[in-house]
Design an enzyme around this catalytic site. Structure first.
Site, PDB file in Angstrom:
ATOM      1  N   SER A   8     -10.264  -4.211   1.072  1.00 30.50           N
ATOM      2  CA  SER A   8     -11.191  -3.376   0.305  1.00 30.50           C
ATOM      3  C   SER A   8     -11.394  -3.919  -1.104  1.00 30.50           C
ATOM      4  O   SER A   8     -12.490  -3.838  -1.649  1.00 30.50           O
ATOM      5  CB  SER A   8     -10.734  -1.922   0.292  1.00 30.50           C
ATOM      6  N   HIS A  59       0.808  -1.235   0.000  1.00 28.78           N
ATOM      7  CA  HIS A  59       0.000   0.000   0.000  1.00 28.78           C
ATOM      8  C   HIS A  59       0.835   1.276   0.000  1.00 28.78           C
ATOM      9  O   HIS A  59       0.340   2.335  -0.332  1.00 28.78           O
ATOM     10  CB  HIS A  59      -0.823   0.091   1.288  1.00 28.78           C
ATOM     11  N   HIS A 113      -8.387   4.483   3.807  1.00 28.54           N
ATOM     12  CA  HIS A 113      -7.566   3.355   3.365  1.00 28.54           C
ATOM     13  C   HIS A 113      -6.090   3.754   3.408  1.00 28.54           C
ATOM     14  O   HIS A 113      -5.720   4.854   2.983  1.00 28.54           O
ATOM     15  CB  HIS A 113      -7.967   2.938   1.945  1.00 28.54           C
ATOM     16  N   GLU A 121      -3.602   3.030   1.609  1.00 35.78           N
ATOM     17  CA  GLU A 121      -3.000   3.440   0.329  1.00 35.78           C
ATOM     18  C   GLU A 121      -3.310   4.913   0.049  1.00 35.78           C
ATOM     19  O   GLU A 121      -2.429   5.673  -0.379  1.00 35.78           O
ATOM     20  CB  GLU A 121      -3.546   2.568  -0.815  1.00 35.78           C
TER      21      GLU A 121
HETATM   22  S1  SF4 Z   1      -3.649  -4.426  -6.804  1.00 38.42           S
HETATM   23 FE1  SF4 Z   1      -2.346  -2.944  -5.748  1.00 38.42          FE
HETATM   24  S2  SF4 Z   1      -0.661  -4.147  -4.937  1.00 38.42           S
HETATM   25 FE2  SF4 Z   1      -1.678  -5.395  -6.474  1.00 38.42          FE
HETATM   26  S3  SF4 Z   1      -0.486  -5.084  -8.360  1.00 38.42           S
HETATM   27 FE3  SF4 Z   1      -2.214  -3.656  -8.322  1.00 38.42          FE
HETATM   28  S4  SF4 Z   1      -1.429  -1.797  -7.390  1.00 38.42           S
HETATM   29 FE4  SF4 Z   1      -0.021  -3.418  -6.929  1.00 38.42          FE
END
Ligand code: SF4
Length: 285
Positions: free
Chosen positions: A225, A76, A126, A128
């Site tokens: 999520s 994240h 979240h 991220e």
């Molecule tokens: S879902 Fe999130 S962690 Fe997974 S490849 Fe995509 S950006 Fe990266």
């Protein structure tokens, strides 16, 4: 009964990479290993890592209570200020932030430096999104929205330039819907679709499979999520959708008279859980 197992079910590239980094560091380490927050939203994996000596740090306020060691940053990502705090406390940082998330950090940093305000589509709580927000230049206006109503209420000042980015796991259709609402207002806006392909592919495949299924199983941690969103998508297509964390949560007898069962799983669901669920579904045949 036909079982339709989504090819895109399970760990995405970024999560696989982050989890592998932790297991590699366990092998190499001669100092304590920490992750800042659980490395993924999956209790089973986190418990296994804890057994192997990895400690989850939930808040940097308590960093001083722990002996210094290696701090692994999860996929994240984190804010610039958090990086600084960890470094200053003497920890070695191993950054497993997904490269797709890092790209958003660089974008919001670059555009806020150029004088753009930043609009993030996502969930403001979240991690991220908190991380992304933490790379925006200090005096820049940041707005975070996630619903149609919020998009309708969103406004810019006269001559304000704005860049839209999104949480990587944001629903693609919702993204388009919000962009449409905002662009109709005639503002000076740059739209950057930062939804990760892994999410888009997983969502599209889940929607397709759920549409062909009489029952749909979505596997993933309740706190994840991207799994919650998968569940929403599948439930829309197939009323009979179950959201489970592990195979034990599923009452397989409910599938007895069903013809087509679809299975998908969130980005943080380990393969062994997906395999166990598919095996048990097939056993109901
Ligand atoms: S879902 Fe999130 S962690 Fe997974 S490849 Fe995509 S950006 Fe990266």
């Amino acid at each position: 009964m036909n079982v339709l197992l989504a090819k895109s079910a399970g760990f995405c590239f970024g999560v696989k990479r982050a989890v592998n980094v932790v297991y590699e560091k366990i092998e190499e380490a001669d100092t304590p290993i920490y992750t800042y927050g659980p490395i993924i939203h999956n209790e089973e994996v986190v418990k296994d890592l804890e057994k192997k000596g990895v400690t989850v740090i939930h808040s940097l306020d308590k960093l001083g209570d722990y002996p210094v060691g290696t701090m692994i940053i999860r996929s994240h990502g984190i804010s610039r200020m958090e990086y600084e705090t960890i470094k200053q406390a003497g920890f070695t940082i191993v950054d497993a932030t997904c490269p797709f998330v890092l790209k958003i950090h660089r974008l919001v940093e670059e555009y806020s430096n150029k004088g753009y305000s930043i609009l993030i589509f996502g969930n403001e709580n979240h991690p991220e999104v908190c991380g992304i927000r933490g790379w925006v230049k200090e005096d820049t206006r940041v707005s975070i929205i996630g619903t149609k109503e919020e998009a309708q209420e969103f406004s810019l000042l006269k001559d304000e330039k704005c860049v839209i980015v999104s949480q990587t796991t944001f629903n693609y259709n919702k993204f388009q819907e919000l962009v449409e609402i905002i662009t109709k207002k005639g503002y000076d806006i740059i739209v950057l679709n930062t939804i990760c392909n892994a999410t888009e592919e997983r969502q599209t495949e889940a929607r397709k499979i759920a549409g062909q299924s009489d029952a749909m199983i979505v596997i993933g941690d309740k706190k994840s999520s991207n799994t919650q969103k998968l569940f929403e998508i599948c439930k829309n297509e197939c009323e009979n959708t179950y959201y489970i964390q592990t195979s034990d949560d599923m009452d397989y007898s409910k599938l007895k008279s069903i013809n087509n069962v679809g299975i998908t799983a969130g980005a943080s669901t380990p393969n062994n859980i997906i395999e166990e669920v598919s095996k048990n579904v097939r056993n109901e045949l």
